[in-house]
Scaffold this motif. Structure first.
Motif, PDB file in Angstrom:
ATOM      1  N   PHE A 112       0.841  -1.209   0.000  1.00 52.00           N
ATOM      2  CA  PHE A 112       0.000   0.000   0.000  1.00 52.00           C
ATOM      3  C   PHE A 112       0.872   1.254   0.000  1.00 52.00           C
ATOM      4  O   PHE A 112       0.616   2.208  -0.743  1.00 52.00           O
ATOM      5  CB  PHE A 112      -0.918  -0.017   1.232  1.00 52.00           C
ATOM      6  N   THR A 113       1.923   1.260   0.833  1.00 49.45           N
ATOM      7  CA  THR A 113       2.783   2.439   0.967  1.00 49.45           C
ATOM      8  C   THR A 113       3.484   2.747  -0.352  1.00 49.45           C
ATOM      9  O   THR A 113       3.561   3.897  -0.771  1.00 49.45           O
ATOM     10  CB  THR A 113       3.833   2.196   2.082  1.00 49.45           C
ATOM     11  N   THR A 114       3.963   1.699  -1.037  1.00 50.06           N
ATOM     12  CA  THR A 114       4.659   1.880  -2.319  1.00 50.06           C
ATOM     13  C   THR A 114       3.686   2.460  -3.351  1.00 50.06           C
ATOM     14  O   THR A 114       4.030   3.366  -4.103  1.00 50.06           O
ATOM     15  CB  THR A 114       5.202   0.515  -2.829  1.00 50.06           C
ATOM     16  N   LEU A 115       2.476   1.944  -3.345  1.00 54.68           N
ATOM     17  CA  LEU A 115       1.470   2.364  -4.332  1.00 54.68           C
ATOM     18  C   LEU A 115       1.027   3.812  -4.119  1.00 54.68           C
ATOM     19  O   LEU A 115       0.791   4.554  -5.075  1.00 54.68           O
ATOM     20  CB  LEU A 115       0.255   1.434  -4.190  1.00 54.68           C
ATOM     21  N   GLU A 129       2.567   6.210  -1.967  1.00 50.49           N
ATOM     22  CA  GLU A 129       3.640   7.122  -1.532  1.00 50.49           C
ATOM     23  C   GLU A 129       3.164   8.027  -0.384  1.00 50.49           C
ATOM     24  O   GLU A 129       2.637   7.521   0.594  1.00 50.49           O
ATOM     25  CB  GLU A 129       4.167   7.910  -2.730  1.00 50.49           C
ATOM     26  N   GLY A 130       3.289   9.356  -0.500  1.00 54.13           N
ATOM     27  CA  GLY A 130       2.953  10.227   0.634  1.00 54.13           C
ATOM     28  C   GLY A 130       1.473  10.519   0.759  1.00 54.13           C
ATOM     29  O   GLY A 130       1.038  11.237   1.650  1.00 54.13           O
ATOM     30  N   ASP A 131       0.656   9.950  -0.142  1.00 54.69           N
ATOM     31  CA  ASP A 131      -0.745  10.317  -0.271  1.00 54.69           C
ATOM     32  C   ASP A 131      -1.679   9.582   0.703  1.00 54.69           C
ATOM     33  O   ASP A 131      -2.751  10.083   1.051  1.00 54.69           O
ATOM     34  CB  ASP A 131      -1.151   9.983  -1.715  1.00 54.69           C
ATOM     35  N   GLY A 132      -1.263   8.384   1.122  1.00 56.93           N
ATOM     36  CA  GLY A 132      -2.163   7.521   1.897  1.00 56.93           C
ATOM     37  C   GLY A 132      -2.365   8.009   3.324  1.00 56.93           C
ATOM     38  O   GLY A 132      -1.492   8.654   3.903  1.00 56.93           O
ATOM     39  N   GLN A 133      -3.546   7.694   3.885  1.00 60.14           N
ATOM     40  CA  GLN A 133      -3.773   7.943   5.314  1.00 60.14           C
ATOM     41  C   GLN A 133      -3.923   6.587   6.002  1.00 60.14           C
ATOM     42  O   GLN A 133      -4.494   5.650   5.445  1.00 60.14           O
ATOM     43  CB  GLN A 133      -4.979   8.851   5.544  1.00 60.14           C
ATOM     44  N   TYR A 134      -3.404   6.497   7.224  1.00 61.77           N
ATOM     45  CA  TYR A 134      -3.291   5.214   7.916  1.00 61.77           C
ATOM     46  C   TYR A 134      -4.028   5.295   9.248  1.00 61.77           C
ATOM     47  O   TYR A 134      -3.834   6.246  10.012  1.00 61.77           O
ATOM     48  CB  TYR A 134      -1.814   4.895   8.176  1.00 61.77           C
ATOM     49  N   PHE A 135      -4.859   4.292   9.511  1.00 62.44           N
ATOM     50  CA  PHE A 135      -5.614   4.225  10.768  1.00 62.44           C
ATOM     51  C   PHE A 135      -5.284   2.895  11.432  1.00 62.44           C
ATOM     52  O   PHE A 135      -5.423   1.848  10.798  1.00 62.44           O
ATOM     53  CB  PHE A 135      -7.121   4.329  10.496  1.00 62.44           C
ATOM     54  N   ILE A 136      -4.836   2.956  12.689  1.00 58.13           N
ATOM     55  CA  ILE A 136      -4.463   1.713  13.398  1.00 58.13           C
ATOM     56  C   ILE A 136      -5.279   1.610  14.681  1.00 58.13           C
ATOM     57  O   ILE A 136      -5.317   2.560  15.471  1.00 58.13           O
ATOM     58  CB  ILE A 136      -2.972   1.709  13.799  1.00 58.13           C
ATOM     59  N   ALA A 137      -5.929   0.458  14.903  1.00 56.16           N
ATOM     60  CA  ALA A 137      -6.674   0.245  16.156  1.00 56.16           C
ATOM     61  C   ALA A 137      -6.396  -1.151  16.684  1.00 56.16           C
ATOM     62  O   ALA A 137      -6.388  -2.126  15.927  1.00 56.16           O
ATOM     63  CB  ALA A 137      -8.173   0.437  15.934  1.00 56.16           C
ATOM     64  N   GLY A 138      -6.170  -1.223  17.984  1.00 58.68           N
ATOM     65  CA  GLY A 138      -5.908  -2.517  18.620  1.00 58.68           C
ATOM     66  C   GLY A 138      -5.213  -2.284  19.947  1.00 58.68           C
ATOM     67  O   GLY A 138      -5.263  -1.167  20.484  1.00 58.68           O
ATOM     68  N   LYS A 181       6.474   4.718  10.439  1.00 65.56           N
ATOM     69  CA  LYS A 181       7.384   5.871  10.484  1.00 65.56           C
ATOM     70  C   LYS A 181       8.757   5.494   9.933  1.00 65.56           C
ATOM     71  O   LYS A 181       9.393   6.272   9.230  1.00 65.56           O
ATOM     72  CB  LYS A 181       7.486   6.410  11.910  1.00 65.56           C
ATOM     73  N   SER A 182       9.202   4.258  10.213  1.00 68.32           N
ATOM     74  CA  SER A 182      10.512   3.830   9.688  1.00 68.32           C
ATOM     75  C   SER A 182      10.450   3.632   8.170  1.00 68.32           C
ATOM     76  O   SER A 182      11.476   3.541   7.512  1.00 68.32           O
ATOM     77  CB  SER A 182      10.986   2.553  10.384  1.00 68.32           C
ATOM     78  N   ASN A 183       9.243   3.581   7.624  1.00 68.38           N
ATOM     79  CA  ASN A 183       9.078   3.488   6.170  1.00 68.38           C
ATOM     80  C   ASN A 183       8.679   4.843   5.573  1.00 68.38           C
ATOM     81  O   ASN A 183       7.998   4.899   4.542  1.00 68.38           O
ATOM     82  CB  ASN A 183       8.040   2.422   5.815  1.00 68.38           C
ATOM     83  N   GLN A 184       9.086   5.899   6.247  1.00 71.07           N
ATOM     84  CA  GLN A 184       8.908   7.280   5.754  1.00 71.07           C
ATOM     85  C   GLN A 184       7.451   7.734   5.631  1.00 71.07           C
ATOM     86  O   GLN A 184       7.142   8.654   4.867  1.00 71.07           O
ATOM     87  CB  GLN A 184       9.619   7.502   4.396  1.00 71.07           C
ATOM     88  N   VAL A 185       6.539   7.075   6.337  1.00 76.98           N
ATOM     89  CA  VAL A 185       5.159   7.584   6.342  1.00 76.98           C
ATOM     90  C   VAL A 185       5.129   8.755   7.337  1.00 76.98           C
ATOM     91  O   VAL A 185       5.513   8.597   8.503  1.00 76.98           O
ATOM     92  CB  VAL A 185       4.146   6.494   6.774  1.00 76.98           C
ATOM     93  N   PRO A 186       4.691   9.951   6.881  1.00 77.67           N
ATOM     94  CA  PRO A 186       4.686  11.103   7.800  1.00 77.67           C
ATOM     95  C   PRO A 186       3.743  10.867   8.990  1.00 77.67           C
ATOM     96  O   PRO A 186       2.658  10.304   8.823  1.00 77.67           O
ATOM     97  CB  PRO A 186       4.177  12.260   6.934  1.00 77.67           C
TER      98      PRO A 186
END
Ligand SMILES: Cc1cc2nc3c(=O)[nH]c(=O)nc-3n(C[C@H](O)[C@H](O)[C@H](O)COP(=O)(O)OP(=O)(O)OC[C@H]3O[C@@H](n4cnc5c(N)ncnc54)[C@H](O)[C@@H]3O)c2cc1C
Length: 235
Positions: free
Chosen positions: A191-194, A196-205, A218-223
């Motif tokens: 997903f991140t490669t596809l 790039e900086g455009d995606g938004q990420y939601f994490i729950a758990g 973050k280590s994969n350069q996601v702001p």
């Protein structure tokens, strides 16, 4: 939702009438409460729920409202072990006609529909995503960008699977079931490669799961500003 809206919502308290509860799996229960017409929330938000039918020590817990507003009912889905906390024991004792008190709704755990979104759920962390996806399904709302749910559960229990599979018929929504972190990280990479900086990420758990996935992103350069987290402490 801004800090001020959240602060104001802290004063909104109401009693919700208990309707019924049932088991989703061996240790996950769903509790349904009546939604009054003037109660509204944004899919993905949570409330602070307080036990009122008996005296207990720690009587309040945050829970995501796992239903979409369009379903017309307030749903809490939660894991209850063989030795429940006093709070969850009190929930199991709810009977028709009793109430629970809700403060809120609170939080801003909801995707913007003009950006590609990756929703990452660990176990019971599926609750906000059920609400978000169900709302899209029921409103027949045309989302503009793809939304992918990655649902990780090492026990492969996957609550709500039938509902999620039905929602995944939407051309822009996909659901991937995973039982290992390695598989999850591979999907995140794709997903991140596809996007790039455009995606938004939601994490729950659980708190530890949310932290490790957020660190991975973050280590994969996601702001940092593209990552939203709902950490369920207590797991
Ligand atoms: C925004 C949000 C949404 C949530 N949504 C859900 C949901 O949909 N479903 C669900 O099952 N759970 C959800 N939770 C977690 C829920 O509030 C409970 O913490 C969890 O269900 C465990 O409750 P318990 O009564 O079994 O255990 P608890 O008695 O709450 O606690 C178990 C352990 O957690 C520790 N703990 C308790 N409170 C805190 C705290 N504030 N900070 C750090 N450690 C603490 C205790 O010391 C204990 O060791 C959510 C939490 C948050 C913050």
């Amino acid at each position: 939702m801004s800090f001020f809206q959240d602060a104001l919502a802290m004063f909104k308290k109401r009693d919700l009438l208990f309707l019924e509860s049932y088991k989703e799996t061996e240790d996950v229960y769903t509790f349904l409460f009546q939604k009054e017409n003037d109660l509204n929330w944004k899919a993905g938000q949570h409330g602070l729920f307080t036990i009122t039918h008996k005296k207990i020590k720690n009587k309040t817990r945050p829970f995501t409202v796992a239903s979409a507003p369009a379903e017309g009912v307030v749903r809490i889905s939660t894991r209850i072990s063989e030795k429940p906390s006093e709070f969850k024991q009190a929930m199991l004792e709810l009977k028709q006609g009793m109430t629970i008190n809700m403060t809120g709704p609170l939080g801003s755990f909801n995707p913007e529909d003009n950006k590609p979104s990756l929703l990452i759920a660990g176990g019971i962390g599926i609750t906000p995503f059920r609400s978000i996806l169900k709302q899209i399904e029921l409103e027949e709302k045309g989302i503009k960008k793809p939304m992918q749910l990655l649902y990780l559960d090492s026990n492969k229990s996957f609550i709500f699977k039938d509902e999620l599979d039905a929602i995944a018929n939407h051309p822009l929504i996909s659901v991937t079931y995973l039982d290992s972190r390695d598989g999850l990280y591979q999907e995140i990479d794709t997903f991140t490669t596809l996007n790039e900086g455009d995606g938004q990420y939601f994490i729950a758990g659980s708190k530890s799961m949310v932290k490790s996935i957020s660190d991975f992103l973050k280590s994969n350069q996601v702001p940092k500003k593209n990552i939203k987290k709902d950490a369920f402490y207590g797991y």
